[in-house]
Scaffold this motif. Structure first.
Motif, PDB file in Angstrom:
ATOM      1  N   VAL A 230      37.911 -44.791 -32.390  1.00 52.07           N
ATOM      2  CA  VAL A 230      39.643 -44.841 -33.023  1.00 52.07           C
ATOM      3  C   VAL A 230      39.412 -45.247 -34.567  1.00 52.07           C
ATOM      4  O   VAL A 230      38.552 -46.592 -34.448  1.00 52.07           O
ATOM      5  N   VAL A 231      40.224 -44.605 -35.441  1.00 50.32           N
ATOM      6  CA  VAL A 231      40.111 -44.657 -37.042  1.00 50.32           C
ATOM      7  C   VAL A 231      41.114 -46.125 -37.405  1.00 50.32           C
ATOM      8  O   VAL A 231      41.608 -45.829 -38.415  1.00 50.32           O
ATOM      9  N   TYR A 232      41.950 -45.418 -36.293  1.00 50.33           N
ATOM     10  CA  TYR A 232      43.321 -45.676 -36.670  1.00 50.33           C
ATOM     11  C   TYR A 232      44.505 -45.735 -35.332  1.00 50.33           C
ATOM     12  O   TYR A 232      44.698 -45.218 -34.787  1.00 50.33           O
ATOM     13  N   ARG A 233      45.384 -46.503 -35.209  1.00 47.49           N
ATOM     14  CA  ARG A 233      46.526 -47.468 -34.398  1.00 47.49           C
ATOM     15  C   ARG A 233      47.541 -48.139 -35.036  1.00 47.49           C
ATOM     16  O   ARG A 233      47.346 -49.537 -35.320  1.00 47.49           O
ATOM     17  N   LYS A 234      48.498 -47.740 -35.262  1.00 47.74           N
ATOM     18  CA  LYS A 234      49.702 -48.463 -35.983  1.00 47.74           C
ATOM     19  C   LYS A 234      50.538 -47.812 -35.641  1.00 47.74           C
ATOM     20  O   LYS A 234      51.103 -46.499 -34.996  1.00 47.74           O
ATOM     21  N   PRO A 235      52.332 -48.696 -35.561  1.00 52.02           N
ATOM     22  CA  PRO A 235      53.052 -47.984 -34.911  1.00 52.02           C
ATOM     23  C   PRO A 235      53.626 -46.773 -36.025  1.00 52.02           C
ATOM     24  O   PRO A 235      53.221 -47.184 -36.489  1.00 52.02           O
ATOM     25  N   ILE A 236      54.298 -45.548 -35.026  1.00 49.96           N
ATOM     26  CA  ILE A 236      54.641 -44.915 -36.563  1.00 49.96           C
ATOM     27  C   ILE A 236      56.134 -45.030 -36.583  1.00 49.96           C
ATOM     28  O   ILE A 236      57.053 -45.627 -36.144  1.00 49.96           O
ATOM     29  N   ASN A 237      55.660 -44.995 -38.030  1.00 57.61           N
ATOM     30  CA  ASN A 237      56.328 -45.523 -38.847  1.00 57.61           C
ATOM     31  C   ASN A 237      58.188 -44.501 -39.566  1.00 57.61           C
ATOM     32  O   ASN A 237      57.628 -43.091 -39.605  1.00 57.61           O
ATOM     33  N   LEU A 238      58.966 -45.231 -39.406  1.00 57.80           N
ATOM     34  CA  LEU A 238      59.580 -43.795 -39.038  1.00 57.80           C
ATOM     35  C   LEU A 238      60.933 -44.087 -41.236  1.00 57.80           C
ATOM     36  O   LEU A 238      61.953 -43.674 -41.079  1.00 57.80           O
ATOM     37  N   GLN A 239      60.720 -44.881 -41.865  1.00 57.26           N
ATOM     38  CA  GLN A 239      61.255 -45.768 -43.226  1.00 57.26           C
ATOM     39  C   GLN A 239      61.547 -44.427 -44.132  1.00 57.26           C
ATOM     40  O   GLN A 239      62.307 -43.656 -44.812  1.00 57.26           O
ATOM     41  N   SER A 240      60.044 -42.756 -43.708  1.00 54.50           N
ATOM     42  CA  SER A 240      60.527 -41.963 -45.181  1.00 54.50           C
ATOM     43  C   SER A 240      61.478 -41.070 -43.859  1.00 54.50           C
ATOM     44  O   SER A 240      62.180 -40.078 -44.756  1.00 54.50           O
ATOM     45  N   TYR A 241      61.179 -40.760 -42.429  1.00 54.94           N
ATOM     46  CA  TYR A 241      62.300 -40.058 -41.952  1.00 54.94           C
ATOM     47  C   TYR A 241      64.052 -40.278 -41.938  1.00 54.94           C
ATOM     48  O   TYR A 241      64.829 -39.603 -42.057  1.00 54.94           O
ATOM     49  N   SER A 242      64.349 -41.902 -42.403  1.00 59.53           N
ATOM     50  CA  SER A 242      65.642 -41.519 -42.462  1.00 59.53           C
ATOM     51  C   SER A 242      66.046 -43.434 -43.062  1.00 59.53           C
ATOM     52  O   SER A 242      64.838 -44.083 -43.236  1.00 59.53           O
ATOM     53  N   ASP A 243      66.648 -43.199 -43.763  1.00 62.89           N
ATOM     54  CA  ASP A 243      67.033 -44.614 -44.424  1.00 62.89           C
ATOM     55  C   ASP A 243      68.055 -45.580 -43.412  1.00 62.89           C
ATOM     56  O   ASP A 243      68.151 -46.693 -43.795  1.00 62.89           O
ATOM     57  N   PHE A 244      68.500 -45.237 -42.132  1.00 63.52           N
ATOM     58  CA  PHE A 244      69.124 -45.780 -41.716  1.00 63.52           C
ATOM     59  C   PHE A 244      70.782 -46.626 -42.262  1.00 63.52           C
ATOM     60  O   PHE A 244      70.739 -48.130 -42.160  1.00 63.52           O
ATOM     61  N   LYS A 245      71.613 -45.973 -42.471  1.00 63.92           N
ATOM     62  CA  LYS A 245      72.661 -47.035 -43.846  1.00 63.92           C
ATOM     63  C   LYS A 245      73.717 -47.260 -42.734  1.00 63.92           C
ATOM     64  O   LYS A 245      73.835 -48.476 -43.022  1.00 63.92           O
ATOM     65  N   ASN A 246      73.985 -46.891 -41.689  1.00 63.71           N
ATOM     66  CA  ASN A 246      74.888 -47.355 -40.300  1.00 63.71           C
ATOM     67  C   ASN A 246      73.639 -47.792 -39.751  1.00 63.71           C
ATOM     68  O   ASN A 246      72.559 -46.927 -38.952  1.00 63.71           O
ATOM     69  N   GLU A 247      73.792 -48.943 -38.512  1.00 65.32           N
ATOM     70  CA  GLU A 247      73.258 -49.307 -37.592  1.00 65.32           C
ATOM     71  C   GLU A 247      72.893 -48.267 -36.398  1.00 65.32           C
ATOM     72  O   GLU A 247      71.969 -48.382 -35.790  1.00 65.32           O
ATOM     73  N   GLU A 248      73.968 -47.686 -35.752  1.00 71.07           N
ATOM     74  CA  GLU A 248      73.580 -46.735 -34.800  1.00 71.07           C
ATOM     75  C   GLU A 248      73.343 -45.325 -35.502  1.00 71.07           C
ATOM     76  O   GLU A 248      72.620 -45.067 -34.458  1.00 71.07           O
ATOM     77  N   ASP A 249      72.549 -45.389 -36.364  1.00 69.22           N
ATOM     78  CA  ASP A 249      71.934 -43.836 -36.965  1.00 69.22           C
ATOM     79  C   ASP A 249      70.731 -44.585 -36.404  1.00 69.22           C
ATOM     80  O   ASP A 249      69.361 -42.910 -36.130  1.00 69.22           O
ATOM     81  N   ARG A 250      70.250 -45.430 -35.457  1.00 65.93           N
ATOM     82  CA  ARG A 250      68.706 -45.643 -35.539  1.00 65.93           C
ATOM     83  C   ARG A 250      68.615 -44.978 -33.479  1.00 65.93           C
ATOM     84  O   ARG A 250      67.326 -44.987 -33.428  1.00 65.93           O
ATOM     85  N   PHE A 251      69.664 -44.245 -33.165  1.00 63.73           N
ATOM     86  CA  PHE A 251      69.359 -43.931 -31.651  1.00 63.73           C
ATOM     87  C   PHE A 251      69.911 -42.712 -32.496  1.00 63.73           C
ATOM     88  O   PHE A 251      69.826 -41.784 -33.251  1.00 63.73           O
ATOM     89  N   LEU A 252      68.819 -42.019 -32.093  1.00 64.42           N
ATOM     90  CA  LEU A 252      67.812 -40.198 -32.887  1.00 64.42           C
ATOM     91  C   LEU A 252      68.195 -40.369 -32.322  1.00 64.42           C
ATOM     92  O   LEU A 252      68.761 -38.847 -32.235  1.00 64.42           O
TER      93      LEU A 252
END
Length: 671
Positions: A230-252
């Motif tokens: 294992v050379v890498y193990r990190k949470p899957i980052n969604l920041q580039s996927y959406s800016d989550f302008k609205n809080e409800e946008d977090r439910f994908l």
């Protein structure tokens, strides 16, 4: 320079608002933009590694600081960078943490030039910190979608450190048990050197029985090299996927598993990382509505001024018109100085017409709830609000709801539902401006258990003012309440108000309870002289069935809004580990403690602050027969515990004088 003068100078010289914080990728700079700065005093920015103490000083120019990312990268290998203003006054320096403006978004980014990952965070004390760590990869999610009864995702990886990954997996880790479920991903080289694409399906069947109701799973991207290391193990980052302008946008994405349950993919708060949640549809709808409400709150807070003459009240999540908020409210509406104020009540109970005055009444599930909460200068609650953002100028009065017998917050050592709520209460308490306590004992516990260091109003509880009315008023009120409940005026009242058990959860905040004494026996022995009024805890579901022959003896008042009025009519209180008896002792009437699971509760569930068998103002009874005998011989019990009762009253109730509401009004609601 004494401490008071130093704090005053810090307040005026280092006052600030962090307006924005961004990454300039092209110029490799971290940029901080401020407003509301006082330029009468020289100041500069200090960035300090929390662990090593290494630091850099950055000049402030035109409300802006530019920090080279190369300099940030040299401060720490893997740690938190804290930000301060340093002010210089008369040859002395003053230091203050940079506060995290609640309008800002927590974010994370990767600087390819220094091969470092930076996570912009808000601390529990609402200050700015940035976590900096070395990284070898930059990840990006390209697509998420539902395929049948499963989830599909694809994304890309950039190899920044020549680690040469050969395979990829997505790993889900369950938060409460740390159980893992993994899925192999398709892994292909991209068009450019060092770039890779991954894709795959998350099969929900593979979770098997581990996918239990309200289980939450964090998703990690795991990469292996040609040696299968294992050379890498990190949470899957969604920041580039959406800016989550609205809080409800977090439910994908949602997949309905049955008519009752669903599985949701969502982005976590703060980390913006991928997570999976299996829950019932009712709970999901409530959570989704809260998210939509937070969006309304943020929009209102950003675009409308505070209403300096608006007060927002809530008691027990809006379920009741009761408790300390009720009595603070009634004191306010009776005071002519507040006749032009707008009062808002969060209330979803059965009797809105029972709320006096002309308040605006809103439901916790409505958008109006969040709109009014964002506009009101004053907040009054006895539990917790669903939003953590507090506007500048807000005044938050936390009234609390009892003197603690059971351990609270950071005093709890045993894991369970209460410890899961601990962090929420800690974060909430950062927003409290005033906290009411009924006695010195409570003040000391609150300071420690909530890590609270602001003002405690040791005035007694506004709800207990009821016990200190004139005698004729108490008699009249008692008669009115009995008549409203249909209780014969010639019958004595036994009030049974047990707590909920942390270990009797049937689901997500659903609890079970059954009476642990022989109702038939109680009815036969007590029915001629007494009625039994039941008041179950608000977290206990309404699961009791009362037999027809007991209808004249048992009165289920679990949904009666104000337990304080039930105290008033009760001639005798039976409880267990609930804090209700601390308030009831203000009546100077007898208390029995029915603790059939005393040893288990004391040792295995939460623990107590007091020695129940040595300090309480009544006997601790372990079975139904002991309880019945104590009621039948209540005068002997009163005599036996007379001295202990007086000692208890002096310690916990002696500051109560019927004027707590007035004192709170004068202190908090400044004209």
């Amino acid at each position: 320079m004494n401490t008071k003068m130093r704090n005053f100078l810090k307040k005026i010289s280092l006052k600030h608002t962090l307006k924005n914080i961004i990454i300039d990728d092209e110029n490799h700079l971290l940029k901080l933009f401020f407003k509301d700065l006082n330029f009468l005093f020289k100041k500069e920015l200090l960035v300090r590694d929390r662990s090593s103490g290494r630091r850099i000083h950055i000049p402030l120019k035109n409300n802006t600081c530019f920090i080279p990312l190369q300099e940030l990268s040299e401060l720490t290998d893997d740690g938190n960078l804290d930000f301060y203003f340093i002010g210089y006054i008369a040859g002395r320096s003053l230091k203050k943490r940079i506060a995290f403006n609640t309008n800002l978004k927590q974010a994370q980014f990767i600087d390819e030039s220094t091969k470092r990952e930076y996570k912009i965070r808000k601390t529990v004390k609402n200050n700015l910190t940035i976590h900096s760590t070395k990284t070898s990869f930059k990840q990006k999610v390209q697509e998420l979608k539902v395929i049948g009864n499963n989830f599909y995702l694809n994304g890309s990886i950039e190899d920044l450190d020549n680690k040469k990954p050969e395979s990829a997996e997505i790993i889900f880790k369950r938060r409460d048990t740390n159980k893992f479920v993994g899925f192999t991903l398709e892994f292909n080289k991209g068009m450019a050197k060092g770039r890779f694409n991954y894709s795959g399906i998350v099969y929900l069947d593979k979770f098997n029985s581990a996918l239990v109701v309200n289980s939450r799973w964090d998703a990690f991207l795991q990469l292996r090299n040609i040696k299968n290391e294992v050379v890498y193990r990190k949470p899957i980052n969604l920041q580039s996927y959406s800016d989550f302008k609205n809080e409800e946008d977090r439910f994908l994405l949602n997949i309905p598993n049955t008519d009752e349950f669903l599985t949701s993919l969502y982005a976590t708060m703060g980390l913006n990382s991928l997570a999976l949640w299996y829950t019932d549809k009712i709970q999901f709808d409530k959570t989704y509505q809260i998210a939509k409400g937070k969006t309304v709150f943020n929009e209102t807070a950003d675009n409308e001024p505070l209403d300096n003459k608006m007060v927002f009240f809530e008691s027990f999540f809006g379920k009741n018109y009761s408790g300390n908020p009720k009595y603070v409210y009634e004191e306010l509406i009776g005071n002519p100085n507040f006749k032009d104020y707008t009062f808002v009540w969060s209330y979803s109970g059965l009797n809105p017409d029972d709320i006096p005055g002309s308040p605006v009444i809103v439901s916790r599930e409505s958008e109006d709830y969040y709109r009014y909460l964002a506009k009101a200068k004053y907040w009054v609650s006895n539990i917790i609000f669903p939003v953590k953002r507090k506007r500048e100028g807000n005044v938050y009065l936390q009234t609390w709801h009892g003197t603690p017998l059971k351990k609270l917050g950071f005093d709890i050592d045993i894991e369970g539902p209460e410890t899961l709520a601990r962090e929420n209460f800690y974060i909430e308490s950062r927003n409290w401006d005033y906290l009411i306590a009924a006695n010195k004992y409570s003040s000391e516990i609150f300071e420690r258990a909530f890590k609270y260091n602001k003002e405690i109003l040791e005035y007694g509880y506004p709800a207990n003012d009821l016990f200190y009315q004139e005698k004729n008023e108490i008699i009249q009120t008692t008669e009115e309440i009995k008549a409203k409940l249909g209780i014969p005026s010639n019958k004595k009242v036994v009030l049974y108000a047990p707590t909920w058990r942390d270990d009797e959860m049937a689901g997500s905040w659903e609890h079970t309870f059954e009476l642990k004494f022989d109702i038939d026996n109680f009815y036969n022995k007590l029915g001629d002289d007494y009625v039994l009024v039941l008041r179950m805890h608000h977290l206990v579901g309404d699961a009791l069935v009362i037999k027809d022959e007991h209808q004249s003896f048992i009165y289920d008042c679990s949904k009666y809004d104000d337990i304080q009025e039930l105290y008033l009519i009760a001639d005798l209180l039976i409880t267990d580990y609930s804090s209700v008896f601390f308030d009831y002792v203000n009546s100077k009437k007898p208390v029995l403690f029915y603790a059939y699971d005393y040893e288990k509760y004391k040792d295995n569930i939460r623990g107590f602050y007091l020695d129940m068998e040595e300090e309480l103002p009544g006997p601790v009874l372990k079975n139904g027969q002991e309880l019945l005998d104590a009621i039948l011989n209540i005068e002997e019990v009163k005599e036996k515990y007379h001295e202990r009762y007086l000692t208890f009253y002096e310690k916990f109730c002696s500051i109560e004088d019927g004027n707590a509401s007035k004192k709170v009004i004068e202190k908090v609601f400044k004209q």
